[in-house]
Design a protein around this motif. Structure first.
Motif, mmCIF file in Angstrom:
data_model
loop_
_atom_site.group_PDB
_atom_site.id
_atom_site.type_symbol
_atom_site.label_atom_id
_atom_site.label_comp_id
_atom_site.label_asym_id
_atom_site.label_seq_id
_atom_site.Cartn_x
_atom_site.Cartn_y
_atom_site.Cartn_z
ATOM 1 N N ASP A 4 0.269 10.679 -1.790
ATOM 2 C CA ASP A 4 -0.120 10.049 -3.056
ATOM 3 C C ASP A 4 0.010 11.096 -4.157
ATOM 4 O O ASP A 4 -0.808 12.007 -4.261
ATOM 5 N N LEU A 25 3.230 4.320 -1.180
ATOM 6 C CA LEU A 25 3.379 4.966 -2.490
ATOM 7 C C LEU A 25 4.555 5.942 -2.489
ATOM 8 O O LEU A 25 4.811 6.597 -1.478
ATOM 9 N N GLY A 60 0.772 -1.238 0.000
ATOM 10 C CA GLY A 60 0.000 0.000 0.000
ATOM 11 C C GLY A 60 0.801 1.284 0.000
ATOM 12 O O GLY A 60 0.238 2.352 -0.237
ATOM 13 N N ARG A 70 -4.832 6.768 -2.589
ATOM 14 C CA ARG A 70 -4.584 5.329 -2.604
ATOM 15 C C ARG A 70 -3.537 4.937 -1.562
ATOM 16 O O ARG A 70 -3.189 3.754 -1.433
ATOM 17 N N TYR A 71 -2.984 5.930 -0.842
ATOM 18 C CA TYR A 71 -1.909 5.605 0.098
ATOM 19 C C TYR A 71 -2.395 4.611 1.152
ATOM 20 O O TYR A 71 -3.370 4.862 1.855
ATOM 21 N N GLY A 72 -1.706 3.492 1.232
ATOM 22 C CA GLY A 72 -2.056 2.473 2.212
ATOM 23 C C GLY A 72 -3.085 1.471 1.722
ATOM 24 O O GLY A 72 -3.510 0.609 2.486
ATOM 25 N N VAL A 73 -3.490 1.577 0.472
ATOM 26 C CA VAL A 73 -4.401 0.572 -0.093
ATOM 27 C C VAL A 73 -3.540 -0.430 -0.863
ATOM 28 O O VAL A 73 -2.768 -0.029 -1.742
ATOM 29 N N VAL A 74 -3.633 -1.701 -0.514
ATOM 30 C CA VAL A 74 -2.832 -2.729 -1.185
ATOM 31 C C VAL A 74 -3.097 -2.602 -2.694
ATOM 32 O O VAL A 74 -4.236 -2.725 -3.145
ATOM 33 N N ALA A 75 -2.035 -2.307 -3.450
ATOM 34 C CA ALA A 75 -2.213 -1.894 -4.844
ATOM 35 C C ALA A 75 -2.666 -3.051 -5.722
ATOM 36 O O ALA A 75 -2.159 -4.167 -5.626
ATOM 37 N N SER A 114 -2.554 0.218 -10.319
ATOM 38 C CA SER A 114 -2.246 1.522 -9.716
ATOM 39 C C SER A 114 -2.758 2.714 -10.516
ATOM 40 O O SER A 114 -2.996 3.774 -9.955
ATOM 41 N N THR A 174 -0.619 11.021 -7.127
ATOM 42 C CA THR A 174 -1.643 11.049 -8.175
ATOM 43 C C THR A 174 -2.953 11.661 -7.683
ATOM 44 O O THR A 174 -3.925 11.693 -8.424
#
Lengths: 436, 471
Positions: free
Chosen positions: B240, A55, A53, B203-208, B211, B242
């Motif tokens: 993040d 980034l 998770g 999306r930071y911390g969401v299991v990618a 992406s 993005t």
């Protein structure tokens, strides 16, 4: 090693990795100080550990520093570039890929002049360093330990065209690049610690054209070893070519005292499955940003040396100064603070070996104070001398009779009367004119 | 009435009037979970102790005035999270045994924002392993069943969140969508599922998974709840790169302020598939007429055939998956790489192939070019309409086991949402009725960052009918 003396022309391209000295790492806020860390794995977070998770967010300062290096190496700067993922499996790479730049580097088409001819710079790009492996024995067992303090430290890669033709040229070129980067203040370029790392791609040509093979030498950690590996490879590859064979395309490592040693044969290029990193939007360098980076560009060693010569410093001394990072930063400061003092400062550096840790401002102040202290004012000195002469008429007569040695008496006493502050040159001149 | 049956806004009314406490809400949810889980399997992990403690703290803070509903817009509301959102110190598996024992050291940005807003994290919901699928049948913890028929699937990959909301195990939930993973299970379970614009929610911390596509979003009982949740979780995140700097409006307030009179709604004929399950297309047309009655203008439009998006989405997503899963073959988080399931292995192989030298141009690069064409197609259409309306899925929920024979199950189930996902657009699923006793969902697709419009039209529809009466 040139073709007039030898059968083959050496052809070499260099790859130079430089760790930037930014405060934080390339893609996270962790401290960038792998050498200063007193314990392993203390400057880490989910991002540089490659946790699920996490980034990456690019470090703006690192990108600016990379562009600065590109500018200093006369590169063009891409208005749009991007980051790519380079996939390979190794324990020091927690994400399974390194974030690098593949086909759109930040800087390209540069040039560095050497006295043996120009070396073209193919590209200068931004990437991240890997973690550091330590092979150790713990409780009697051989283990490999990983220190992530270095993971994701900003790393700039400089790639040259195969323009290096001799070990001498290689040394001059590499030194020059190192001095430029140090002058920019963006990296310590310390090869012992690994903040500057070198690789050479070497082949030999019998007709001046680029041959169909190259040998890559990795893990070179000094300019001397780089030159040595060129010499070693020249001999090794000549012998193979003399036998009518072609040297194997491979990766070799440099071992001091043993030359280069085969590490891994290459079956064509490794497939890194590069693709644009979807986590990082394309990087746009607009004119405003670029000109603000350009304004950070200091004078580089070549320019400073020219300035010194113009100021009256002899060329050999100017060279010594710009090649020594401490001298260089000292003289650069003097050039901005007090250009009229440059010649004296240069002399003090090279001949008087003054303490280079002196802060330039303090040095100038001390110099000025010393100059201010001297009594050069004739209206102050004249009455003192006249008084001395009146009190010592006999000595005046002796002088007039030809005993010029008595001059010393007068000078000494003027000094005494002024507690040593009288300018000896001025006092001398004044005494002489009064005596005559 | 049990408190777990409430929507967020209804629960808040009771909390404000002090007619219920956060602990009441939490306990009723936990009780419902206790009763229903043996049949539904919507959760991987339930945080009973932690949730009750958090609820007590919320009650205390609301009572003392440290928290207000203005400072903490989700104060005391129990919420479930899809199990791919990192929760500090609390197990996060992404429904894969590879992460069976993984307790992340950090909160994902969405979780951080929910906690800061006062929400109670009730548990982590089941999903397809790594979000690979549209059925939850690739989960290493068993599949989630549809609350309307436990012989059928909840859909996926956010199937656990959809089923938990639909069955009132929770008041609301968070899901994530790469292409369809919020909207498709929402459609099958009869709940509201909001897929924000790519970059709207961190999306930071969401299991990618994929992406360039992953978009976290709310799954709720009402449109208003989605608006409220989105206002909390959306926004620029320095972690993040993005995420968008566009300001986040108060979506809940905008619901009331946005008029749908004169709004142009495009009906793409290509999205009403000839082989769609009978009854679905008719329900969607009826729903569109309802919006016309409320003042919207319906305009027939033409979009690229959605079948093209299947191949394109497959290439791009598999390529990104192969790269994103590389980290689990090195560092181990409890389980070894031998625990990667068949679907993950298939995706890694296909993605690796698509990125390999010699194939990159023919697959990944071409895929990116097609993706641009799909984006351009939407841009063209959005010059003449404000919104696109279509069925969310061509079928209602399929029986348990349906995905086993089809490696492309998900891509086919998600055929009507893939193009808009590739284009990064926002969309919503809202339930519009039943076919054969199973919920049918309508999707509304909006321009980039047009969440307010999407929510307002969905809200207007929801207010104009009782969808449960439409059979």
């Amino acid at each position: 090693m040139n073709s007039s003396k030898n059968k083959y022309q050496l052809i070499c391209g260099a790859e130079i990795h430089v760790e930037l000295n930014t405060k934080s790492k390339m893609f996270c806020g962790c401290k960038n100080d792998p050498f200063g860390a007193d314990k392993p794995n203390i400057y880490t977070c989910p991002v540089c550990l490659g946790m699920p998770g996490a980034l990456p967010v690019p470090n703006k300062k690192a990108i600016e520093d990379c562009i600065l290096i590109g500018l200093a190496l006369s590169c063009k700067i891409a208005s749009v570039s991007k980051f790519d993922r380079k996939h390979y499996f190794y324990p020091d790479l927690p994400k399974g890929y390194q974030i690098s730049q593949y086909d759109e580097p930040l800087c390209y088409d540069g040039l560095v002049e050497t006295s043996y001819g120009p070396v073209r710079i193919t590209r200068v790009h931004m990437e991240e360093d890997t973690a550091k492996m330590h092979h150790a024995v713990v409780d009697g067992k051989k283990v490999s330990l990983i220190d992530f303090n270095r993971s994701s430290v900003p790393l700039v890669e400089i790639v040259t065209e195969p323009d290096i033709k001799s070990p001498e040229q290689a040394k001059e070129f590499l030194k020059k690049v190192r001095d430029i980067i140090r002058a920019l203040g963006v990296s310590s370029c310390d090869m012992e610690k690994g903040s500057m790392r070198l690789e050479a791609n070497i082949s030999l040509s019998s007709d001046g054209n680029l041959p169909n093979y190259k040998v890559e030498i990795k893990n070179i950690n000094s300019f001397r070893f780089f030159a040595n590996s060129l010499e070693f490879e020249y001999k090794r590859q000549s012998d193979i070519l003399d036998n009518g064979e072609t040297p194997v395309q491979e990766t070799r490592g440099y071992r001091d005292g043993r030359g280069t040693v085969s590490q891994r044969k290459k079956e064509g290029a490794a497939d890194y499955r590069y693709f644009p990193d979807p986590d990082i939007p394309p990087l746009v360098v607009d004119d405003i940003w670029l000109s603000s980076i350009k304004s950070r560009l200091p004078k580089l060693p070549d320019q400073i040396a020219a300035d010194l010569v113009k100021a009256g410093v002899i060329e050999s001394a100017a060279k010594i100064i710009v090649n020594n990072p401490d001298y260089f930063s000292f003289i650069t400061a003097i050039l901005t603070l007090e250009p009229s003092m440059v010649k004296i400062a240069a002399n003090d550096l090279v001949n008087k070996k003054i303490d280079v840790n002196t802060i330039p401002e303090q040095y100038l102040k001390a110099k000025k104070a010393k100059a201010d202290d001297k009594i050069t004012d004739e209206t102050i000195l004249k009455p003192i001398i006249e008084k001395l002469m009146t009190e010592n008429q006999a000595l005046v007569e002796q002088y007039k009779a030809g005993k010029t040695g008595v001059l010393g008496f007068f000078v000494g006493n003027v000094m005494k009367a002024t507690s040593g502050k009288a300018d000896a040159r001025v006092a001398n001149k004044l005494i002489l004119s009064l005596l005559n | 009435m049990k408190y777990n049956q409430l929507s967020i806004t209804q629960a808040q009314e009771l909390l404000k009037k002090k007619e219920a406490t956060s602990l009441d809400l939490t306990k009723d949810c936990l009780e419902a979970i206790n009763t229903l889980e043996p049949k539904l399997n919507a959760f991987v992990t339930v945080f009973k102790v932690e949730a009750e403690a958090a609820a007590k703290l919320a009650d205390k803070n609301l009572k003392s005035g440290i928290w207000t509903f203005a400072s903490h817009p989700l104060a005391g509301i129990p919420i479930a999270l899809k199990d791919n959102f990192s929760t500090a110190g609390m197990k996060t598996t992404a429904s894969s045994k590879v992460l069976d024992n993984f307790y992340p050291p950090y909160d994902s940005t969405v979780v951080k924002k929910l906690k800061e807003a006062g929400a109670i994290i009730l548990g982590k919901t089941n999903m397809d392993a790594w979000a690979h699928g549209s059925s939850t049948e690739t989960s290493d913890y068993g599949s989630t069943k549809n609350p309307y028929d436990v012989g059928r699937l909840a859909g996926g990959s956010s199937g656990g969140s959809a089923a938990a909301v639909s069955s009132h195990e929770v008041i609301a939930a968070i899901g994530s969508e790469t292409a369809g993973s919020i909207r498709q299970p929402a459609s099958w379970c009869g709940v509201v599922g909001m897929k924000p614009t790519y970059g709207r929610v961190s999306r930071y911390g969401v299991v990618a998974m994929g992406s360039s596509l992953d978009s976290p979003g709310p799954m709720t009982k009402t449109v208003a709840d989605s608006a409220l949740l989105l206002s909390v979780i959306a926004g620029l995140d320095p972690k993040d790169a993005t995420t968008s700097p566009n300001p986040v409006p108060n979506y809940l307030q905008e619901l009331a302020q946005t008029s749908i009179s004169g709004l142009r709604i495009g009906i793409p004929k290509e999205y009403f598939l000839k082989d769609a399950q009978p009854g679905i297309n008719n329900l969607i047309i009826e729903a569109s007429k309802q919006l016309e009655k409320a003042g919207a203008k319906l305009i027939e439009i033409s979009l690229l055939d959605p079948k093209y998006s299947i191949a394109d989405y497959t290439i791009i997503q598999r390529a990104e998956v192969s790269s994103n899963l590389a980290r689990y073959t090195g560092v181990r988080y409890g389980g070894g790489r031998e625990l990667l399931g068949a679907e993950a292995k298939r995706r890694i192989m296909l993605g690796t192939y698509a990125l390999s030298s010699g194939y990159y141009d023919a697959y990944y690069k071409k895929g990116e070019a097609v993706r641009q064409l799909l984006k351009d197609d939407f841009s063209r259409v959005f010059e003449s309409v404000d919104l696109i309306l279509a069925p969310t899925t061509p079928t209602t929920s399929l029986p348990v086991g349906a995905s086993a024979d089809s490696a492309m199950f998900g891509e086919l189930a998600d055929v009507l949402v893939e193009a808009s996902s590739l284009a990064g657009l926002t969309g919503i699923n809202i339930p519009v009725g039943f076919v054969g006793g199973l919920p049918v969902g309508m999707q509304l697709i909006g321009r980039h960052f047009a969440e307010s419009t999407v929510l307002a039209v969905a809200h207007a529809y929801e207010q104009s009918v009782n969808w449960k009466d439409n059979h």
